[in-house]
Scaffold this motif. Sequence first.
Motif, PDB file in Angstrom:
ATOM      1  N   UNK A 227       0.813  -1.226   0.000  1.00 55.84           N
ATOM      2  CA  UNK A 227       0.000   0.000   0.000  1.00 55.84           C
ATOM      3  C   UNK A 227       0.844   1.274   0.000  1.00 55.84           C
ATOM      4  N   UNK A 228       1.839   1.344   0.896  1.00 51.02           N
ATOM      5  CA  UNK A 228       2.538   2.626   1.038  1.00 51.02           C
ATOM      6  C   UNK A 228       3.321   3.015  -0.204  1.00 51.02           C
ATOM      7  N   UNK A 229       3.819   2.039  -0.943  1.00 47.75           N
ATOM      8  CA  UNK A 229       4.549   2.384  -2.169  1.00 47.75           C
ATOM      9  C   UNK A 229       3.602   2.940  -3.233  1.00 47.75           C
ATOM     10  N   UNK A 230       2.310   2.729  -3.028  1.00 50.29           N
ATOM     11  CA  UNK A 230       1.282   3.296  -3.923  1.00 50.29           C
ATOM     12  C   UNK A 230       0.616   4.527  -3.312  1.00 50.29           C
ATOM     13  N   UNK A 231       1.204   5.041  -2.237  1.00 49.60           N
ATOM     14  CA  UNK A 231       0.690   6.250  -1.605  1.00 49.60           C
ATOM     15  C   UNK A 231      -0.549   6.029  -0.777  1.00 49.60           C
ATOM     16  N   UNK A 232      -0.803   4.760  -0.391  1.00 45.39           N
ATOM     17  CA  UNK A 232      -1.996   4.439   0.398  1.00 45.39           C
ATOM     18  C   UNK A 232      -1.583   4.213   1.845  1.00 45.39           C
ATOM     19  N   UNK A 233      -2.048   5.083   2.730  1.00 42.59           N
ATOM     20  CA  UNK A 233      -1.780   4.937   4.162  1.00 42.59           C
ATOM     21  C   UNK A 233      -3.000   5.496   4.889  1.00 42.59           C
ATOM     22  N   UNK A 234      -3.850   4.602   5.366  1.00 42.64           N
ATOM     23  CA  UNK A 234      -5.173   5.000   5.841  1.00 42.64           C
ATOM     24  C   UNK A 234      -5.219   5.402   7.305  1.00 42.64           C
ATOM     25  N   UNK A 235      -4.109   5.285   8.017  1.00 42.21           N
ATOM     26  CA  UNK A 235      -4.095   5.652   9.434  1.00 42.21           C
ATOM     27  C   UNK A 235      -4.424   7.133   9.605  1.00 42.21           C
ATOM     28  N   UNK A 236      -5.414   7.436  10.453  1.00 38.30           N
ATOM     29  CA  UNK A 236      -5.833   8.815  10.667  1.00 38.30           C
ATOM     30  C   UNK A 236      -5.097   9.438  11.846  1.00 38.30           C
ATOM     31  N   UNK A 237      -5.056  10.764  11.868  1.00 41.30           N
ATOM     32  CA  UNK A 237      -4.538  11.471  13.033  1.00 41.30           C
ATOM     33  C   UNK A 237      -5.494  11.195  14.186  1.00 41.30           C
ATOM     34  N   UNK A 238      -4.977  10.619  15.266  1.00 42.22           N
ATOM     35  CA  UNK A 238      -5.832  10.164  16.362  1.00 42.22           C
ATOM     36  C   UNK A 238      -5.450  10.828  17.684  1.00 42.22           C
TER      37      UNK A 238
END
Length: 364
Positions: A227-238
Motif C-alpha cells: 500500500x505505502x509504495x502506492x501512496x496508500x496509508x489510511x491511518x488517521x490522526x488520532x
Amino acid sequence: MEEKTRKIIHVDMDAFYASVEQMDNPELRGKPLAVGGNQERGVVAAASYEARKFGVRSAMSGKMAALKCPQLIFVRPRFERYKEISNQIREIFYDYTEMVEPLSLDEAFLDVTENKVNNPSATLIALEIRKRIKEEVGLNASAGISYNKFLAKTASDINKPNGQAVILPKDAGAFLEKLPIEKFFGIGKVTAEKMKELGIHNGFDLKQYSLQFLTKRFGKSGLHFFNIVRGIHLSEVQPNRLRKSLSAENTFETDLSKEEQWIHALEEIFEELKRRISRSGVKGRTVTLKIKYHDFTVQTRSKTFEQYPEEQKIWETVVELLAQEEMKSPVRLFGIGISNLNVEEERIHFGKQLWIEFGGKDEG
C-alpha cells in the motif's frame, strides 16, 4: 459524496534536546554538543547539527562519539525542561486544530483539513506554526505536508533543518518510486537488508512485486508495503487528550528588573493569551502567573474564582498577583495561564469530537 482530500502536517523539531540546551546556554551555541553519555560510558540521546557533521548520532555510545569528535561537549539531559518546551509547542498546535497526535516530545501530526483559522492552505499553516515556534519558543522546526501521515512524515525530512516540503497527490507516485527503501515507514534496517537481497532498493523496485509475493515473504507487513509504495496509508490522526489549562509565556533576551518592564511584558503575553482563548473558546476559573527568575528558579502565583472571570478581570488578577509579594531577582520569563476550564475533556476519535461540559470543575 466524494471524500475530501485530507491535509496532514508533520512537525518535527530540529535536534530538539540539543537545541534546547544551546538556547538555554549561549556558550554552547555553534559547538558540537551531545546530550547524554560521556567519553567513558553511556549513550548519546541527541546530537547537535555541529556534532552530526562529525558522524555523531543518537543511540551511539559516548565513547564512540568522543572518538569521532574529540571536541564534543557532553551535557546531562533535562527531560523536565524538554517536556516544558514541548508543552509550549503543543499549545501552538492547538491554536490551529484539535486534531493533534503527538508522537514524542519533539514531533506530532496535525490534521488541518478543517482548522480553527479557516485557512485552506496547509502549507501556509505550517509556515505560520514554524514562525510562531521560532518567535515564541526560540527553536527551529521542520514540517512536511501531504494527504496522509506517512507522506507528511517523509516530507518533513526533505528540507531539514528549518525547512518544509509538500508532497501533492499528483506527485506522490513519482516521489515514492525514487525513495530509497530504508526511508519507507515501517521498513527498518533488517527488513531493508532483506529487500536489498531481493533487488529492492527503492520504491520503483518494490512496486514490481505483487501483494501475494510480499505477503508470502514479509507476512502481514506485506500488505502495508504494497500500500505505502502506492501512496496508500489510511491511518488517521488520532488525538486523545485532556486539556487542563491554556497559557502563554515569553522568555526574554535580557532579564527584566523594573516594574514598568514587567507590566509591559505581561501586557504582550496577555494579548497572546486572549487570542488563544478566543480561538479555543475555553474559559477558566483559575488565573496563574508564572515567574522564572534570573537564577532559573520558578514561582507560580494563582487565584481561583467561583465564576469564570472575564478578560478584564483576568488582567486585573495578573497585576494583583504580580504585586502579591516582592520579586526575588530580575525576571527571565513570565507566563499567564488559566485552568479549571469549562471543558473537562476533549476526546476526538476518527474525526469526531466529544465535548463534556459541566459547572466549574477541572515529547521532542
